[in-house]
Design a protein around this motif. Sequence first.
Motif, PDB file in Angstrom:
ATOM      1  N   PRO A   1       0.823  -1.221   0.000  1.00 56.67           N
ATOM      2  CA  PRO A   1       0.000   0.000   0.000  1.00 56.67           C
ATOM      3  C   PRO A   1       0.851   1.262   0.000  1.00 56.67           C
ATOM      4  CG  PRO A   1       0.089  -0.909   2.211  1.00 56.67           C
ATOM      5  CD  PRO A   1       0.832  -1.883   1.321  1.00 56.67           C
ATOM      6  N   HIS A   2       1.639   1.457  -1.070  1.00 59.65           N
ATOM      7  CA  HIS A   2       2.558   2.588  -1.117  1.00 59.65           C
ATOM      8  C   HIS A   2       1.851   3.925  -0.933  1.00 59.65           C
ATOM      9  CE1 HIS A   2       5.118  -0.343  -3.639  1.00 59.65           C
ATOM     10  NE2 HIS A   2       5.707  -0.212  -2.472  1.00 59.65           N
ATOM     11  N   HIS A   3       0.732   4.110  -1.635  1.00 59.50           N
ATOM     12  CA  HIS A   3       0.040   5.400  -1.547  1.00 59.50           C
ATOM     13  C   HIS A   3      -0.461   5.648  -0.130  1.00 59.50           C
ATOM     14  CE1 HIS A   3       0.259   6.247  -5.807  1.00 59.50           C
ATOM     15  NE2 HIS A   3      -0.170   5.020  -6.074  1.00 59.50           N
ATOM     16  N   GLN A   4      -0.968   4.619   0.508  1.00 60.40           N
ATOM     17  CA  GLN A   4      -1.435   4.754   1.896  1.00 60.40           C
ATOM     18  C   GLN A   4      -0.275   5.110   2.814  1.00 60.40           C
ATOM     19  OE1 GLN A   4      -3.586   1.327   3.435  1.00 60.40           O
ATOM     20  NE2 GLN A   4      -2.896   1.805   5.511  1.00 60.40           N
ATOM     21  N   TRP A   5       0.846   4.428   2.660  1.00 57.74           N
ATOM     22  CA  TRP A   5       2.014   4.723   3.485  1.00 57.74           C
ATOM     23  C   TRP A   5       2.449   6.167   3.286  1.00 57.74           C
ATOM     24  CZ3 TRP A   5       5.410  -0.138   2.113  1.00 57.74           C
ATOM     25  CH2 TRP A   5       4.855  -1.266   2.735  1.00 57.74           C
ATOM     26  N   HIS A   6       2.447   6.591   2.007  1.00 55.41           N
ATOM     27  CA  HIS A   6       2.928   7.931   1.708  1.00 55.41           C
ATOM     28  C   HIS A   6       2.009   8.988   2.311  1.00 55.41           C
ATOM     29  CE1 HIS A   6       4.110  11.464  -0.678  1.00 55.41           C
ATOM     30  NE2 HIS A   6       5.283  10.887  -0.671  1.00 55.41           N
ATOM     31  N   GLU A   7       0.702   8.783   2.211  1.00 60.69           N
ATOM     32  CA  GLU A   7      -0.248   9.726   2.783  1.00 60.69           C
ATOM     33  C   GLU A   7      -0.088   9.819   4.301  1.00 60.69           C
ATOM     34  OE1 GLU A   7      -3.958   8.235   1.457  1.00 60.69           O
ATOM     35  OE2 GLU A   7      -3.685   8.906  -0.620  1.00 60.69           O
ATOM     36  N   GLN A   8       0.324   8.726   4.915  1.00 59.14           N
ATOM     37  CA  GLN A   8       0.513   8.703   6.363  1.00 59.14           C
ATOM     38  C   GLN A   8       1.900   9.208   6.775  1.00 59.14           C
ATOM     39  OE1 GLN A   8      -0.161   4.570   7.231  1.00 59.14           O
ATOM     40  NE2 GLN A   8      -2.398   4.756   7.165  1.00 59.14           N
ATOM     41  N   GLY A   9       2.690   9.602   5.783  1.00 62.22           N
ATOM     42  CA  GLY A   9       4.030  10.090   6.070  1.00 62.22           C
ATOM     43  C   GLY A   9       4.983   9.002   6.515  1.00 62.22           C
ATOM     44  N   ARG A  10       4.723   7.768   6.102  1.00 54.79           N
ATOM     45  CA  ARG A  10       5.537   6.653   6.588  1.00 54.79           C
ATOM     46  C   ARG A  10       6.523   6.140   5.543  1.00 54.79           C
ATOM     47  NH1 ARG A  10       1.648   2.369   9.300  1.00 54.79           N
ATOM     48  NH2 ARG A  10       3.622   1.631  10.186  1.00 54.79           N
ATOM     49  N   ILE A  11       6.636   6.803   4.413  1.00 55.20           N
ATOM     50  CA  ILE A  11       7.701   6.518   3.459  1.00 55.20           C
ATOM     51  C   ILE A  11       8.556   7.775   3.351  1.00 55.20           C
ATOM     52  CG2 ILE A  11       8.281   6.180   1.037  1.00 55.20           C
ATOM     53  CD1 ILE A  11       6.009   4.297   0.732  1.00 55.20           C
ATOM     54  N   ASP A  12       9.841   7.637   3.602  1.00 54.57           N
ATOM     55  CA  ASP A  12      10.770   8.748   3.465  1.00 54.57           C
ATOM     56  C   ASP A  12      11.386   8.711   2.069  1.00 54.57           C
ATOM     57  OD1 ASP A  12      10.358   9.365   6.136  1.00 54.57           O
ATOM     58  OD2 ASP A  12      11.984   8.041   6.797  1.00 54.57           O
ATOM     59  N   GLY A  13      11.786   9.869   1.582  1.00 54.03           N
ATOM     60  CA  GLY A  13      12.608   9.846   0.378  1.00 54.03           C
ATOM     61  C   GLY A  13      12.145  10.731  -0.750  1.00 54.03           C
ATOM     62  N   TRP A  14      10.857  10.733  -1.089  1.00 60.11           N
ATOM     63  CA  TRP A  14      10.436  11.476  -2.275  1.00 60.11           C
ATOM     64  C   TRP A  14       8.932  11.655  -2.249  1.00 60.11           C
ATOM     65  CZ3 TRP A  14       9.491   9.849  -7.876  1.00 60.11           C
ATOM     66  CH2 TRP A  14       9.656  10.928  -8.736  1.00 60.11           C
ATOM     67  N   PRO A  15       8.416  12.833  -2.587  1.00 61.31           N
ATOM     68  CA  PRO A  15       6.972  13.051  -2.514  1.00 61.31           C
ATOM     69  C   PRO A  15       6.186  12.485  -3.689  1.00 61.31           C
ATOM     70  CG  PRO A  15       8.074  15.069  -3.185  1.00 61.31           C
ATOM     71  CD  PRO A  15       9.157  14.080  -2.846  1.00 61.31           C
ATOM     72  N   GLY A  16       6.861  12.010  -4.722  1.00 65.27           N
ATOM     73  CA  GLY A  16       6.155  11.509  -5.896  1.00 65.27           C
ATOM     74  C   GLY A  16       5.838  10.025  -5.809  1.00 65.27           C
ATOM     75  N   ASP A  17       5.334   9.482  -6.920  1.00 63.74           N
ATOM     76  CA  ASP A  17       5.017   8.057  -7.002  1.00 63.74           C
ATOM     77  C   ASP A  17       6.241   7.326  -7.541  1.00 63.74           C
ATOM     78  OD1 ASP A  17       4.056   5.532  -7.354  1.00 63.74           O
ATOM     79  OD2 ASP A  17       2.760   6.015  -9.048  1.00 63.74           O
ATOM     80  N   ALA A  18       6.978   6.711  -6.648  1.00 62.44           N
ATOM     81  CA  ALA A  18       8.214   6.042  -7.044  1.00 62.44           C
ATOM     82  C   ALA A  18       7.996   4.625  -7.551  1.00 62.44           C
ATOM     83  CB  ALA A  18       9.210   6.040  -5.888  1.00 62.44           C
ATOM     84  N   SER A  19       6.735   4.303  -7.900  1.00 64.34           N
ATOM     85  CA  SER A  19       6.495   3.084  -8.686  1.00 64.34           C
ATOM     86  C   SER A  19       6.543   3.410 -10.173  1.00 64.34           C
ATOM     87  CB  SER A  19       5.142   2.471  -8.349  1.00 64.34           C
ATOM     88  OG  SER A  19       4.081   3.246  -8.898  1.00 64.34           O
TER      89      SER A  19
ATOM     90  N   ASP B   1      10.853   2.969  -5.539  1.00 68.30           N
ATOM     91  CA  ASP B   1      12.209   3.427  -5.257  1.00 68.30           C
ATOM     92  C   ASP B   1      12.411   4.805  -5.875  1.00 68.30           C
ATOM     93  OD1 ASP B   1      15.031   3.837  -5.137  1.00 68.30           O
ATOM     94  OD2 ASP B   1      15.342   1.679  -4.999  1.00 68.30           O
ATOM     95  N   PRO B   2      12.645   5.844  -5.066  1.00 71.86           N
ATOM     96  CA  PRO B   2      12.812   7.189  -5.606  1.00 71.86           C
ATOM     97  C   PRO B   2      14.181   7.457  -6.215  1.00 71.86           C
ATOM     98  CG  PRO B   2      13.060   7.231  -3.229  1.00 71.86           C
ATOM     99  CD  PRO B   2      12.671   5.820  -3.590  1.00 71.86           C
ATOM    100  N   ALA B   3      15.151   6.594  -5.972  1.00 74.75           N
ATOM    101  CA  ALA B   3      16.514   6.820  -6.459  1.00 74.75           C
ATOM    102  C   ALA B   3      16.865   5.954  -7.660  1.00 74.75           C
ATOM    103  CB  ALA B   3      17.522   6.567  -5.332  1.00 74.75           C
ATOM    104  N   VAL B   4      16.418   4.709  -7.664  1.00 73.19           N
ATOM    105  CA  VAL B   4      16.677   3.793  -8.782  1.00 73.19           C
ATOM    106  C   VAL B   4      15.321   3.253  -9.258  1.00 73.19           C
ATOM    107  CG1 VAL B   4      17.854   1.716  -9.566  1.00 73.19           C
ATOM    108  CG2 VAL B   4      18.920   3.155  -7.823  1.00 73.19           C
ATOM    109  N   PRO B   5      14.763   3.794 -10.335  1.00 76.58           N
ATOM    110  CA  PRO B   5      13.438   3.367 -10.783  1.00 76.58           C
ATOM    111  C   PRO B   5      13.340   1.848 -10.914  1.00 76.58           C
ATOM    112  CG  PRO B   5      14.112   5.315 -11.998  1.00 76.58           C
ATOM    113  CD  PRO B   5      15.298   4.888 -11.168  1.00 76.58           C
ATOM    114  N   PRO B   6      12.311   1.248 -10.325  1.00 77.63           N
ATOM    115  CA  PRO B   6      12.178  -0.207 -10.347  1.00 77.63           C
ATOM    116  C   PRO B   6      12.275  -0.852 -11.734  1.00 77.63           C
ATOM    117  CG  PRO B   6      10.672   0.702  -8.748  1.00 77.63           C
ATOM    118  CD  PRO B   6      11.285   1.870  -9.464  1.00 77.63           C
TER     119      PRO B   6
END
Length: 344
Positions: free
Chosen positions: A15-33, A291-296
């Motif tokens: 649930p990447h989007h859910q994690w991101h909305e909750q501020g629980r993924i660090d690194g980049w504000p965009g969709d790193a999928s 992954d915000p640094a190395v696109p999957p």
Amino acid sequence: MNTNPTTFLGDEEPPHHQWHEQGRIDGWPGDASYGWPTAKLLQPQPLPEAPSDFLAFWHDAYAEAEALPPSLRLDSELDVPPALATTHRLHRGSFTSTDGVRVGCFVLLPLDGQPTMNLTVGHGYGGRAYPELDEGIVAATDAVILPVTRGLPELSITPGIPSEAWGHVLHGIESPSTYVLRGCIQDLWRASAELDHLVGTRPRTYQGVSFGGGTGALALLGGNYARAALHVPTFGNHPLRVTLACVGSGGAVASYVQEHPEALDVLAYFDAATAASRVTTPTMVGAALWDPAVPPPGQFAVYHALAGPKELVVTSCGHTDYPGAQEEESRRTSMFNSWLHALR
């Protein structure tokens, strides 16, 4: 669909989007999928066309590195990481690589003096100031060399080569023969050779993450490695990679190519997926779904291209913290360790 063994360390669709909305993924504000669902990542994509002299280019680079005489100097003994304190001693050292560059390294030697495997460990684009190792990746009888490839901090700062990632990844990009990555991969080969000279010839293995994963895929074109493990490898499928906005060195390359599209002709010699398609070394790849640094898509391209025995380990995210990261990393490390030590 991939028919080789694949292990998901988290959910197949986290649930990447859910994690991101909750501020629980660090690194980049965009969709790193990058809009690539898991099912698409598991489907091999067309590879970029290799230069006609791709293998000859790397054969010559390997021959140049192999021709150098042994030069490893162990300078000082350091405190050993706690997990290895009862099995190894640790030295800082250096050796001379191609172009006369002095490359710094760390060397872990078994206390009993009888290594059964020689492991070379690549690093991320920050270089290394200390021999950081995934816990459990080193067995008691492993001899290990951890080089810091040319230009990178702290042990291999090189006059004329930028030490920060954005400058380093563009250094010498005007030509395949001058591009800094050619020398970095030669540094990996020299490190493996220097360890052999120090402790005696043993089966060689390689483990690398991110920058060390991408350069590792290229290093597997030579070096006579028996097994390898690459985690979130960069430099995969450059023509696709430069179209996917990301942070770090990948962003620097993408920006440069926008202004200098001819650079893709140079990058074609340094494509980790192209290299993987010529690699038969049994290799385990850890790839991330976000992954915000190395696109999957580039990470999975390296895995799909491998021509030999291979296994895929899929993590929820790369280059960032996220819920469950510690548990996933622990399991991945255990799998890498088992893979590297399953020598036949």
